[in-house]
Design a protein around this motif. Structure first.
Motif, PDB file in Angstrom:
ATOM      1  N   ARG A   1       0.822  -1.215   0.000  1.00  0.00           N
ATOM      2  CA  ARG A   1       0.000   0.000   0.000  1.00  0.00           C
ATOM      3  C   ARG A   1       0.850   1.257   0.000  1.00  0.00           C
ATOM      4  O   ARG A   1       0.507   2.256  -0.644  1.00  0.00           O
ATOM      5  CB  ARG A   1      -0.935   0.007   1.213  1.00  0.00           C
TER       6      ARG A   1
ATOM      7  N   LYS B   1     -10.303  -2.825  -1.361  1.00  0.00           N
ATOM      8  CA  LYS B   1     -10.051  -3.198   0.027  1.00  0.00           C
ATOM      9  C   LYS B   1     -11.086  -2.625   0.990  1.00  0.00           C
ATOM     10  O   LYS B   1     -11.304  -3.172   2.069  1.00  0.00           O
ATOM     11  CB  LYS B   1      -8.631  -2.773   0.441  1.00  0.00           C
ATOM     12  N   GLU B   2     -11.735  -1.524   0.612  1.00  0.00           N
ATOM     13  CA  GLU B   2     -12.798  -0.978   1.457  1.00  0.00           C
ATOM     14  C   GLU B   2     -14.134  -1.651   1.182  1.00  0.00           C
ATOM     15  O   GLU B   2     -15.123  -1.363   1.859  1.00  0.00           O
ATOM     16  CB  GLU B   2     -12.930   0.529   1.236  1.00  0.00           C
ATOM     17  N   TYR B   3     -14.153  -2.548   0.199  1.00  0.00           N
ATOM     18  CA  TYR B   3     -15.411  -3.160  -0.215  1.00  0.00           C
ATOM     19  C   TYR B   3     -15.393  -4.681  -0.059  1.00  0.00           C
ATOM     20  O   TYR B   3     -16.093  -5.389  -0.777  1.00  0.00           O
ATOM     21  CB  TYR B   3     -15.732  -2.756  -1.652  1.00  0.00           C
TER      22      TYR B   3
ATOM     23  N   LEU C   1     -11.228  -6.692   8.494  1.00  0.00           N
ATOM     24  CA  LEU C   1     -10.963  -5.954   7.269  1.00  0.00           C
ATOM     25  C   LEU C   1      -9.701  -5.150   7.445  1.00  0.00           C
ATOM     26  O   LEU C   1      -9.451  -4.577   8.494  1.00  0.00           O
ATOM     27  CB  LEU C   1     -12.135  -5.011   6.960  1.00  0.00           C
ATOM     28  N   GLU C   2      -8.881  -5.099   6.393  1.00  0.00           N
ATOM     29  CA  GLU C   2      -7.626  -4.369   6.460  1.00  0.00           C
ATOM     30  C   GLU C   2      -7.886  -2.876   6.530  1.00  0.00           C
ATOM     31  O   GLU C   2      -8.988  -2.395   6.417  1.00  0.00           O
ATOM     32  CB  GLU C   2      -6.773  -4.695   5.219  1.00  0.00           C
TER      33      GLU C   2
ATOM     34  N   CYS D   1     -19.696  -5.068   3.118  1.00  0.00           N
ATOM     35  CA  CYS D   1     -18.830  -3.894   2.904  1.00  0.00           C
ATOM     36  C   CYS D   1     -19.229  -3.109   1.657  1.00  0.00           C
ATOM     37  O   CYS D   1     -18.440  -2.303   1.148  1.00  0.00           O
ATOM     38  CB  CYS D   1     -17.378  -4.337   2.794  1.00  0.00           C
TER      39      CYS D   1
ATOM     40  N   GLU E   1      -5.752   5.293   1.281  1.00  0.00           N
ATOM     41  CA  GLU E   1      -6.061   5.580  -0.106  1.00  0.00           C
ATOM     42  C   GLU E   1      -4.805   5.493  -0.936  1.00  0.00           C
ATOM     43  O   GLU E   1      -3.749   5.957  -0.544  1.00  0.00           O
ATOM     44  CB  GLU E   1      -6.671   6.986  -0.237  1.00  0.00           C
TER      45      GLU E   1
ATOM     46  N   ASN F   1      -7.853   1.268   5.794  1.00  0.00           N
ATOM     47  CA  ASN F   1      -8.605   1.986   4.783  1.00  0.00           C
ATOM     48  C   ASN F   1      -7.825   3.123   4.164  1.00  0.00           C
ATOM     49  O   ASN F   1      -8.361   4.190   3.888  1.00  0.00           O
ATOM     50  CB  ASN F   1      -9.899   2.536   5.381  1.00  0.00           C
TER      51      ASN F   1
END
Length: 472
Positions: free
Chosen positions: A182, A288-290, A433-434, A250, A438, A436
């Motif tokens: 990331r 990753k946010e979904y 969940l990992e 998610c 950007e 968040n």
């Protein structure tokens, strides 16, 4: 869906894998000029900055003392599959194996990066855990569970502790790997990623961690001494009940395209993109946010004398060959050294027969023989299986750069949609969940997963947005 075979590391240290003694110069490079007569666990950790000089670590077509590995580029462009076998990983009886299948415009770079960095992170976490523990840690990392003495309750407790430590090491190393991707300054992982199926065999213990849809199986003999296939991992596809539930919770969407109803994909909530054909992966930060995560499934198995070999492979193999077919091919290979190559060749033939209008996927295979035996060098050469021959004839890759760098049900195809009954108990890790953060999109907008038949692509298309894109 992708990977690489490096031709850049050809030092005497890294290419030799037959267990012979290594020259002093190798140790000078690998351990900061300090000559050692015997490697220790700490030495491995110190040597992480010098991967090419680490002995008994192979990642291009060839063989080691106990395994053979082979990859072949498909018809979609650069080979995005990566692979590694690292013997003497954390001790003399420990072997690390991994297959990494990249996807997206920079998937080959992600797969290579994970191949190089993930084993080191696992090794580092194991080392730190060992340092924190007192004498009991030696049992947890150095001994075999099935050989523990004492009453059964204490033995069970030791096994539970061992599994807990290994699980933690796999979870932390995978999380650290995704975090590094990331924040990587030169590698855009917003719409690119990689699967991973990794194992550590230490004595009779087998520890595994995996994400995505690459797969590991084992060839074992049953009570009648016939060879059978035992599936060791589960293809973490978006249609698996728990995976789909997490993704939908998610706000991600899961559905298959009309022209490929057997391939469920993950989509953004507000756009029909990118169409990722797996529920867990490294990278792919646009999703990753979904609900797409990089948390691995973990398993521990005690090997027996009935267990003969393990095969790790990317989905280019499993899309056209069943578990049973793979076991038959490997067990009937004329030499062990040729098993991986013959398996890839068999998969290539099946692609032409079953999907003549599709673009063949990249294939990568590791065959690990559990009795620790391999062919003699003469047998190896008779099969025309030298690393140089394989690189020139099959890999099709340029030199690498790290920058910009209980048994589960058997499945007949990697894209097979399972029933709920088959799938509901496939995993036991808690939902998580990992982070968040950007990540901006890359400049490369020319890559498209729509070329050829989408069945052979992990991603259908790139998202058409970026939150960090400057306004005109």
């Amino acid at each position: 869906m992708g990977g690489c075979v490096s031709t850049s590391s050809k030092s005497t240290c890294s290419s030799r894998s037959n267990g012979d003694a290594f020259s002093p110069s190798c140790w000078d490079i690998g351990f900061f000029g300090q000559k050692r007569t015997k490697r220790t666990f700490s030495d491995h950790v110190i040597a992480l900055q010098h991967l090419p000089s680490i002995p008994n670590r192979i990642f291009m077509n060839g063989k080691s003392r106990t395994s053979c590995i082979f990859t072949q580029q498909g018809r979609k462009g650069i080979n995005q599959d990566a692979m590694i076998v690292w013997e003497d990983f954390m001790s003399e009886d420990a072997i690390f194996c991994g297959i990494f299948d990249g996807h997206g415009p920079h998937g080959h770079l992600v797969a290579r990066k994970v191949r190089d960095a993930l084993p080191l992170k696992l090794l580092s976490f194991l080392h730190s855990q060992r340092s924190r523990e007192n004498g009991s840690s030696k049992t947890c990392f150095g001994g075999n569970v099935n050989k523990l003495d004492g009453d059964p309750e204490k033995d069970g407790s030791a096994e539970d502790k061992q599994n807990s430590l290994w699980r933690e090491a796999f979870l932390k190393s995978y999380k650290a790997m995704d975090k590094e991707l990331r924040s990587h300054p030169n590698l855009d992982c917003f719409c690119s990623g990689s699967t991973a199926v990794t194992l550590v065999k230490q004595g009779s213990n087998l520890f595994m961690g995996y994400i995505g849809d690459s797969r590991a199986i084992m060839g074992s003999k049953d009570s009648s001494d016939s060879m059978v296939a035992v599936q060791l991992t589960v293809d973490l596809k978006p249609d698996l009940p728990r995976e789909a539930e997490r993704i939908k919770r998610c706000k991600g969407r899961v559905f298959a395209l009309q022209d490929e109803p057997e391939v469920p994909r993950v989509w953004l909530p507000f756009d029909d993109a990118p169409g990722l054909a797996m529920a867990r992966a490294f990278g792919d930060f646009c999703l990753k946010e979904y609900g797409v995560i990089s948390i691995p499934e973990f398993s521990h198995r005690i090997l027996t004398d009935k267990d003969q070999f393990i095969v790790l492979a990317s989905d280019g193999v499993w899309d056209v060959l069943s578990n049973e077919e793979v076991v038959d091919i490997v067990s009937s290979a004329p030499t062990r050294s040729s098993a991986a190559r013959i398996l890839v060749d068999s998969a290539a033939r099946e692609w032409k027969l079953k999907y003549p209008t599709s673009k063949m996927d990249d294939c990568a295979v590791i065959c690990l023989f559990l009795d620790g035996k391999m062919d003699s060098e003469s047998d190896y050469e008779e099969q025309c299986f030298s690393s140089a021959t394989l690189q020139s004839n099959h890999s099709g890759n340029a030199a690498e750069s790290d920058d910009g760098q209980k048994s589960e049900p058997s499945l007949q195809r990697n894209f097979t949609v399972r029933s709920s009954e088959e799938s509901e108990n496939y995993g036991r890790l808690p939902f998580e969940l990992e982070g968040n953060g950007e990540v901006a999109m890359g400049e490369d907008q020319n890559w498209s997963g729509l070329e050829g038949v989408t069945r052979v692509n992990s991603l259908v298309q790139l998202p058409r947005f970026s939150e960090e894109r400057p306004s005109a």
